[in-house]
Design a protein around this motif. Structure first.
Motif, PDB file in Angstrom:
ATOM      1  N   ASP A   1      61.161  25.072  20.787  1.00 57.60           N
ATOM      2  CA  ASP A   1      60.153  26.024  19.959  1.00 57.60           C
ATOM      3  C   ASP A   1      60.459  27.455  20.280  1.00 57.60           C
ATOM      4  O   ASP A   1      60.864  27.769  21.245  1.00 57.60           O
ATOM      5  CB  ASP A   1      58.698  25.690  20.330  1.00 57.60           C
ATOM      6  N   SER A   2      59.766  28.446  19.508  1.00 61.79           N
ATOM      7  CA  SER A   2      59.810  29.715  19.610  1.00 61.79           C
ATOM      8  C   SER A   2      58.964  30.115  20.802  1.00 61.79           C
ATOM      9  O   SER A   2      59.223  31.513  21.286  1.00 61.79           O
ATOM     10  CB  SER A   2      59.469  30.563  18.310  1.00 61.79           C
ATOM     11  N   ASP A   3      57.972  29.403  21.342  1.00 65.08           N
ATOM     12  CA  ASP A   3      57.130  29.846  22.419  1.00 65.08           C
ATOM     13  C   ASP A   3      57.245  28.490  23.278  1.00 65.08           C
ATOM     14  O   ASP A   3      57.657  27.606  22.996  1.00 65.08           O
ATOM     15  CB  ASP A   3      55.855  29.911  21.992  1.00 65.08           C
ATOM     16  N   THR A   4      56.552  28.789  24.478  1.00 70.32           N
ATOM     17  CA  THR A   4      56.653  27.624  25.396  1.00 70.32           C
ATOM     18  C   THR A   4      55.261  26.835  25.564  1.00 70.32           C
ATOM     19  O   THR A   4      55.105  25.929  26.442  1.00 70.32           O
ATOM     20  CB  THR A   4      56.725  28.359  26.870  1.00 70.32           C
ATOM     21  N   LYS A   5      54.383  26.867  24.576  1.00 73.25           N
ATOM     22  CA  LYS A   5      53.173  26.246  24.819  1.00 73.25           C
ATOM     23  C   LYS A   5      53.254  24.671  24.811  1.00 73.25           C
ATOM     24  O   LYS A   5      52.557  24.232  25.704  1.00 73.25           O
ATOM     25  CB  LYS A   5      52.147  26.608  23.355  1.00 73.25           C
ATOM     26  N   LYS A   6      54.104  24.169  24.100  1.00 73.12           N
ATOM     27  CA  LYS A   6      54.125  22.553  24.043  1.00 73.12           C
ATOM     28  C   LYS A   6      54.800  22.153  25.299  1.00 73.12           C
ATOM     29  O   LYS A   6      54.156  21.095  25.885  1.00 73.12           O
ATOM     30  CB  LYS A   6      55.380  22.162  22.778  1.00 73.12           C
ATOM     31  N   VAL A   7      55.445  22.661  25.792  1.00 70.55           N
ATOM     32  CA  VAL A   7      56.366  22.156  27.130  1.00 70.55           C
ATOM     33  C   VAL A   7      55.657  22.771  28.504  1.00 70.55           C
ATOM     34  O   VAL A   7      55.660  22.048  29.450  1.00 70.55           O
ATOM     35  CB  VAL A   7      57.708  22.268  27.237  1.00 70.55           C
ATOM     36  N   ALA A   8      54.872  23.684  28.448  1.00 68.03           N
ATOM     37  CA  ALA A   8      54.486  24.628  29.631  1.00 68.03           C
ATOM     38  C   ALA A   8      52.809  24.600  29.491  1.00 68.03           C
ATOM     39  O   ALA A   8      52.249  24.916  30.567  1.00 68.03           O
ATOM     40  CB  ALA A   8      55.062  25.798  29.752  1.00 68.03           C
ATOM     41  N   GLY A   9      51.994  24.580  28.244  1.00 67.64           N
ATOM     42  CA  GLY A   9      50.777  24.557  28.276  1.00 67.64           C
ATOM     43  C   GLY A   9      50.193  25.979  28.528  1.00 67.64           C
ATOM     44  O   GLY A   9      49.160  26.419  28.380  1.00 67.64           O
ATOM     45  N   LYS A  10      51.235  27.043  28.668  1.00 64.03           N
ATOM     46  CA  LYS A  10      50.967  28.352  28.582  1.00 64.03           C
ATOM     47  C   LYS A  10      52.012  29.025  27.446  1.00 64.03           C
ATOM     48  O   LYS A  10      53.158  28.657  27.477  1.00 64.03           O
ATOM     49  CB  LYS A  10      51.461  29.027  30.045  1.00 64.03           C
ATOM     50  N   THR A  11      51.489  30.093  26.831  1.00 62.05           N
ATOM     51  CA  THR A  11      52.309  30.355  25.837  1.00 62.05           C
ATOM     52  C   THR A  11      52.955  31.640  26.334  1.00 62.05           C
ATOM     53  O   THR A  11      52.503  32.658  26.204  1.00 62.05           O
ATOM     54  CB  THR A  11      51.233  30.820  24.651  1.00 62.05           C
ATOM     55  N   LEU A  12      54.343  31.632  26.196  1.00 62.57           N
ATOM     56  CA  LEU A  12      55.127  33.129  26.339  1.00 62.57           C
ATOM     57  C   LEU A  12      56.363  32.829  25.225  1.00 62.57           C
ATOM     58  O   LEU A  12      56.833  31.641  24.794  1.00 62.57           O
ATOM     59  CB  LEU A  12      55.996  32.924  27.451  1.00 62.57           C
ATOM     60  N   GLN A  13      56.263  33.788  24.226  1.00 61.76           N
ATOM     61  CA  GLN A  13      57.095  33.922  23.111  1.00 61.76           C
ATOM     62  C   GLN A  13      58.624  34.043  23.946  1.00 61.76           C
ATOM     63  O   GLN A  13      58.876  35.241  24.648  1.00 61.76           O
ATOM     64  CB  GLN A  13      56.815  35.080  22.425  1.00 61.76           C
ATOM     65  N   ILE A  14      59.720  33.333  23.491  1.00 64.01           N
ATOM     66  CA  ILE A  14      61.046  33.386  24.084  1.00 64.01           C
ATOM     67  C   ILE A  14      61.628  34.417  23.815  1.00 64.01           C
ATOM     68  O   ILE A  14      62.078  35.198  24.842  1.00 64.01           O
ATOM     69  CB  ILE A  14      61.892  32.064  23.436  1.00 64.01           C
ATOM     70  N   ALA A  15      61.510  35.114  22.842  1.00 61.24           N
ATOM     71  CA  ALA A  15      62.455  36.224  22.349  1.00 61.24           C
ATOM     72  C   ALA A  15      61.631  37.553  22.803  1.00 61.24           C
ATOM     73  O   ALA A  15      62.381  38.625  22.808  1.00 61.24           O
ATOM     74  CB  ALA A  15      62.452  36.642  20.915  1.00 61.24           C
ATOM     75  N   GLN A  16      60.403  37.371  23.532  1.00 64.24           N
ATOM     76  CA  GLN A  16      59.846  38.559  23.945  1.00 64.24           C
ATOM     77  C   GLN A  16      59.514  38.346  25.501  1.00 64.24           C
ATOM     78  O   GLN A  16      58.769  39.064  26.149  1.00 64.24           O
ATOM     79  CB  GLN A  16      58.311  38.657  23.267  1.00 64.24           C
ATOM     80  N   SER A  17      60.118  37.456  26.335  1.00 69.15           N
ATOM     81  CA  SER A  17      60.239  37.119  27.613  1.00 69.15           C
ATOM     82  C   SER A  17      61.468  37.240  28.066  1.00 69.15           C
ATOM     83  O   SER A  17      62.562  36.950  27.479  1.00 69.15           O
ATOM     84  CB  SER A  17      59.537  35.915  27.684  1.00 69.15           C
TER      85      SER A  17
END
Length: 253
Positions: free
Chosen positions: A56-72
């Motif tokens: 995914d474009s963010d980490t919500k599904k696998v980490a339970g915390k949302t970070l945008q990949i392209a912005q991290s």
């Protein structure tokens, strides 16, 4: 039937993702233990230019915390636990880099690298692959993004590259049509097609691809009946969440 038994080639979808957290080192290592011929992983660019393995474009599904990949940054992403959601035994599993995933690939095995972004990934991917120890024949690059495939094949014409298309049945026929699919493969310079399992992707469709000089690969197949159907069509590889179990089922006949 004997020919099919010895011809099938299983690709572990995001690793052995039925049994371990997808797109992680535990999933890839387990895939090798289960006898996968190849692994498949999803790759994106971080804010600071690293290639990481996540769908995914963010980490919500696998980490339970949302970070945008392209912005991290890579350092920020490495703080996340992306294993506990699957099972507590995978606690503290981290998002791997492409280099870390490539390092798991044994001699004689392959990796299917799915690029989730666009042409901006071409230069970073070239650098990463130039630094790894794998032979060219161990690497297959795949993507839904036609602009990436086009740009990649212009820079790396000898790298086996598949365009991914999710086909659907519309009232007026297959979408995209067989003609359009072949046109896209020609336009992008792809070596073949990776498709879904839609019923319209049938023997005639795969035969047409093969006669035009293109490979056919299929995703995501978790039952032996569907796998046998595509093997009979001449499909080159079967991508599955359960490489160990599916291999056993196919070997039973």
């Amino acid at each position: 039937m004997v020919e099919l038994i010895f011809a099938f080639f299983l690709v572990a979808h995001r690793g052995a993702s039925a049994d371990a957290p997808e797109n992680t080192l535990p999933a890839f290592e387990l895939a090798w233990k289960q006898g996968a011929d190849a692994i498949e992983g999803d790759f994106q660019l971080t804010k600071d230019g690293h290639i990481v393995c996540i769908h995914d474009s963010d980490t919500k599904k696998v980490a339970g915390k949302t970070l945008q990949i392209a912005q991290s940054t890579l350092a920020e992403l490495k703080t996340l636990d992306v294993g506990s959601w699957k099972h507590r035994k995978f606690e503290n599993t981290r998002i791997p880099t492409l280099a870390e995933v490539l390092a798991t690939v044994p001699v004689g095995k392959k990796i299917f690298i799915e690029i989730k972004t666009g042409p901006e990934m071409v230069a970073p991917l070239q650098k990463a692959l130039a630094r790894c120890q794998l032979k060219p024949e161990q690497i297959v690059v795949i993507s839904f993004d036609a602009s990436f495939v086009t740009a990649w094949k212009k820079r790396e014409p000898d790298c086996r590259t598949m365009l991914i298309i999710s086909h659907n049945r519309r009232r007026w026929g297959l979408s995209p049509s067989g003609d359009r699919t072949l046109a896209l493969l020609k336009e992008t310079g792809a070596d073949g097609l990776s498709s879904n399992t839609h019923r319209a992707v049938n023997r005639k469709f795969v035969k047409r691809l093969r006669e035009a000089g293109y490979e056919h690969h299929v995703w995501t197949v978790n039952d032996s009946k569907t796998a046998r159907r595509f093997l009979a069509y001449g499909t080159r590889s079967i991508t599955t969440d359960r490489p160990g179990a599916l291999r056993k089922e196919l070997m039973q006949r």
